[in-house]
Design an enzyme around this catalytic site. Sequence first.
Site, PDB file in Angstrom:
ATOM      1  N   CYS A 192      -7.423  47.799  19.642  1.00  0.00           N
ATOM      2  CA  CYS A 192      -6.948  47.285  20.937  1.00  0.00           C
ATOM      3  C   CYS A 192      -7.853  46.164  21.448  1.00  0.00           C
ATOM      4  O   CYS A 192      -9.063  46.190  21.257  1.00  0.00           O
ATOM      5  CB  CYS A 192      -6.856  48.413  21.943  1.00  0.00           C
ATOM      6  SG  CYS A 192      -5.764  49.738  21.400  1.00  0.00           S
ATOM      7  N   SER A 466     -11.267  56.567  28.677  1.00  0.00           N
ATOM      8  CA  SER A 466     -11.040  55.551  27.667  1.00  0.00           C
ATOM      9  C   SER A 466     -11.948  54.369  27.944  1.00  0.00           C
ATOM     10  O   SER A 466     -12.344  54.114  29.090  1.00  0.00           O
ATOM     11  CB  SER A 466      -9.581  55.100  27.718  1.00  0.00           C
ATOM     12  OG  SER A 466      -9.413  53.847  27.103  1.00  0.00           O
TER      13      SER A 466
END
Length: 553
Positions: A192, A466
């Site tokens: 990501c 996260s």
Amino acid sequence: MKSNTIKKGLERVPHRALLYATGIPRTEMGKPFIGVATSFTDIIPGHTGMRDLERFIEKGVHTGGGYPFFFGIPGICDGIAMGHRGMHYSLASRELIADMVETIAEAHQLDGLVLLTNCDKITPGMLMAAARVNVPSIVVTAGPMLSGRLRGKRLSLINDTFEAIGKYKKGLLNDSDLAELEMCACPGSGSCQGMYTANTMACVTEALGMSLPGCATSLAVSAKKRRIAFESGSRIVELVKKKITPAKILTGKAFENAIRVDMALGGSTNTVLHIPAIAHEANIPLSLELFDEISRNTPHISNMLPGGTHYLEDLEYAGGIPAVLKRLKSSMNNTNTVSGMKIFNIADKAEITDPEVIRPLKKAYHKEGGIAVLRGSLAPDGAVVKQTAVSKKMLRFKGRARVFNSEEDTLKAILGNKIKAGDVVVIRYEGPKGGPGMREMLSSTATIAGMGLGDSVALITDGRFSGGTRGPCIGHISPEAMEGGPIAVVRDGDTISINIPKRKLDLLVSDEEIKKRLKTYRAIKPKINKGWLARYASLVTSASTGAVMKIQK
């Protein structure tokens, strides 16, 4: 060579017969046996391109004079596992990965290891194994994803899909908007696009000296990444011949370098779990205080997503980690790396091509680094926050507690518009033991941000976040609720005080009242009481020590 154990001598006739059954030519039997641990899988975007990199590693090993043997390592995509039962398995998988690499390397007496990895728990798991097995090892991280594009706007997974849930709930996006974002945010293979956990760990790996210069930020789709894979395959044979093991790379000074680069980049709070876990395997003492100490004297020089605006591709084109080392050279240790060059050599050869992406120290985005360690009556053993992703107005905050015993209950309340400005959302029983597995709370934090509450609502948890989390979100609260930490006795309506500059996190209830509540405290029943996670919960230690597994005496 270590592999002589399975291929030399009269008593190894059966062993050689089995090895010849794999197709290895007799002429190759005397070469170093190199294990290539690959976490290729079709279900993780960060890993779908690894088949290509495997070919180049294989070519490199043969070119260097070794013989490669590939073996598979499982991977979990945290984004796909997020917000449901699957996230219990993510952090726990780190221990399985380390154990599997150790198992294969020791069972087959491999001379060296190439560790092909990319995503959140897989990279630290492989590094833990390298430190534990201590045979020559080199890490190849498969590289970041390109940014998405939609009508001229760049997109990333976290900021443009997870936060879209809250925006949709607020009526800021419609069904068509969501459908377009789903298709465009992640354009292909790679980790990501921001300084989330996967890319943070890739940068940490390079700063530790365990991957070749430029590996961390070279894009998954690039020819540069192929060349690094080839060079890593060739280099591992040289490391074997020179007996350069991870113990010679993973020193205390190298861990200080890794933490400093992490702080300068504003990396994921998950490194406060992973770096100590790797150090533990390397027998290097590493305290939680070291992160805060280094953060206090390391300027934040790269304003990366999620808190900033720059993508990993921007960092790559600005010069990558070698350029960051150049900026930080005056405070770095001149340690060894798997490349054969020392840190200062790498820094001296680097070029900074974009001084806005990698700013000079005197023009840093923040005077301090990315992570702050908080303590107080609510977190006696510590808690962590990504301070560079918190707005100035929320660095100091007092609010009323809204208490939940799971992320699912929290998300229902958020989506049900039951969380208001001035609240401190408390999510407990999500720690290493209580989760079990210390789930990431991204679904909750991203929804809060998407609903426009990021500057008026705080969230604290004994779980974790996260790398894509931004805002006043404090995790790793230790001791956790399942172990009887003060977070277990917080009640709805209690006042909680957060002071990040002073590193304080307090429950504004008298000490006598906290002690009274703790005397009558009873932990909730374990959420999972069978299988791997039940075993994990019985052995895992506190987040303050890296959530490593230890045999209970």
